[in-house]
Write a protein that holds these residues in place. Structure first.
Motif, short mmCIF file in Angstrom:
data_model
loop_
_atom_site.label_atom_id
_atom_site.label_comp_id
_atom_site.label_asym_id
_atom_site.label_seq_id
_atom_site.Cartn_x
_atom_site.Cartn_y
_atom_site.Cartn_z
N SER A 16 0.93 -1.06 0.09
CA SER A 16 0.35 0.33 -0.05
C SER A 16 0.62 1.70 0.45
O SER A 16 2.22 1.48 0.45
CB SER A 16 -1.41 -0.14 1.05
OG SER A 16 -1.43 1.54 1.32
N ASN A 19 -1.03 6.92 3.32
CA ASN A 19 -1.54 7.80 3.91
C ASN A 19 -0.90 9.08 3.74
O ASN A 19 -1.18 10.03 3.39
CB ASN A 19 -2.54 7.83 5.10
CG ASN A 19 -3.59 6.60 5.20
OD1 ASN A 19 -4.18 6.20 3.72
ND2 ASN A 19 -3.87 6.28 6.05
N ASP A 20 0.12 8.55 4.03
CA ASP A 20 1.44 9.84 3.59
C ASP A 20 2.41 9.58 2.07
O ASP A 20 3.21 8.91 2.90
CB ASP A 20 2.18 10.27 5.30
CG ASP A 20 2.91 11.41 5.18
OD1 ASP A 20 2.66 12.13 4.33
OD2 ASP A 20 3.51 11.92 6.03
#
Length: 238
Positions: A16, A19-20
């Motif tokens: 993945s 998110n950052d």
């Protein structure tokens, strides 16, 4: 390790992107560092997230032979079903064919032909994957070792198995946590607690080393010294 061979570094990281966006930036930056130093990459063979980012970036710089992905057959099928193409597994066939057919049509022996993600070897299971990744590292030249970027359950499991193998005397190379924005602070705190409370010998508390900057990673691998507390066990050819 043969001195005339290039360093081989296995990078554990997430499939993945997280998110950052800093984690994708770090994956790209590490690929540039590998290219500059002539280091070859071994990784888990994924085409998405941090895995895909470091692999395709290094291939774009150094060519497909600089990257060797090792992936269990079941995960190839997942990648095919999820359409993880872009020159990866699913794009080898057209029309959304079944995953098994994707695998069978793209294999040359146990390898998928070179792509923008490098060379990919398919293995039967997770244990074989980890053993082969470690073997490739140990066949490399000075400065070879293991590095972890951010990731999830699989990433931390791989890191800790290689750490345990070092403690048991199965290998003698370094393991570096690239600790961006404190991602690995919790794991490092646990190691310190385990040493303090007597579950890890003091010297072995330093088997896992920490880097905060991409440019420190290869330096730490090159300078790594084994702990005097590691077990002096006989493991044959391991």
């Amino acid at each position: 390790m043969a001195k005339d061979k290039p360093a081989v570094v296995c990078v554990f990281c997430g499939s993945s992107p997280g998110n950052d966006p800093v984690h994708l930036e770090v994956a790209r930056a590490l690929a540039y560092e590998f290219h500059d130093k002539g280091v070859q990459l071994v990784y888990g063979g994924g085409t998405t997230g941090l895995m895909g980012e470091i692999a395709k970036t290094l291939v774009s710089l150094s060519g497909p032979k600089a990257v060797h992905g090792i992936i269990p057959r079941a995960l190839v099928e997942v990648a095919a079903r999820n359409g993880a193409g872009e020159g990866g597994f699913a794009s080898a066939t057209a029309g959304g064919k079944a995953a098994e057919r994707v695998v069978s049509e793209t294999l040359v022996g146990n390898e998928i032909p070179e792509s923008k993600f490098g060379i990919t070897t398919i293995v039967p299971d997770m244990h074989t994957r980890k053993r082969l990744m470690a073997t490739k590292v140990l066949e490399g030249g000075p400065g070879s070792g293991f590095v972890s970027l951010a990731g999830g359950y699989g990433t931390i499991e791989e890191v800790m198995e290689m750490t345990t193998w070092n403690q048991l005397g199965i290998h003698r190379v370094g393991i570096v946590l690239l600790n961006i924005n404190g991602y690995w602070d919790g794991l490092l705190a646990w190691v310190r607690a385990a040493v303090q409370q007597g579950f890890i010998n003091g010297g072995n508390g330093a088997i896992l080393t920490e880097a905060h900057d991409v440019k420190d990673v290869l330096v730490k691998l090159a300078e790594y010294k084994c702990s005097s507390d590691r077990y002096q066990l006989k493991w044959g050819e391991e």
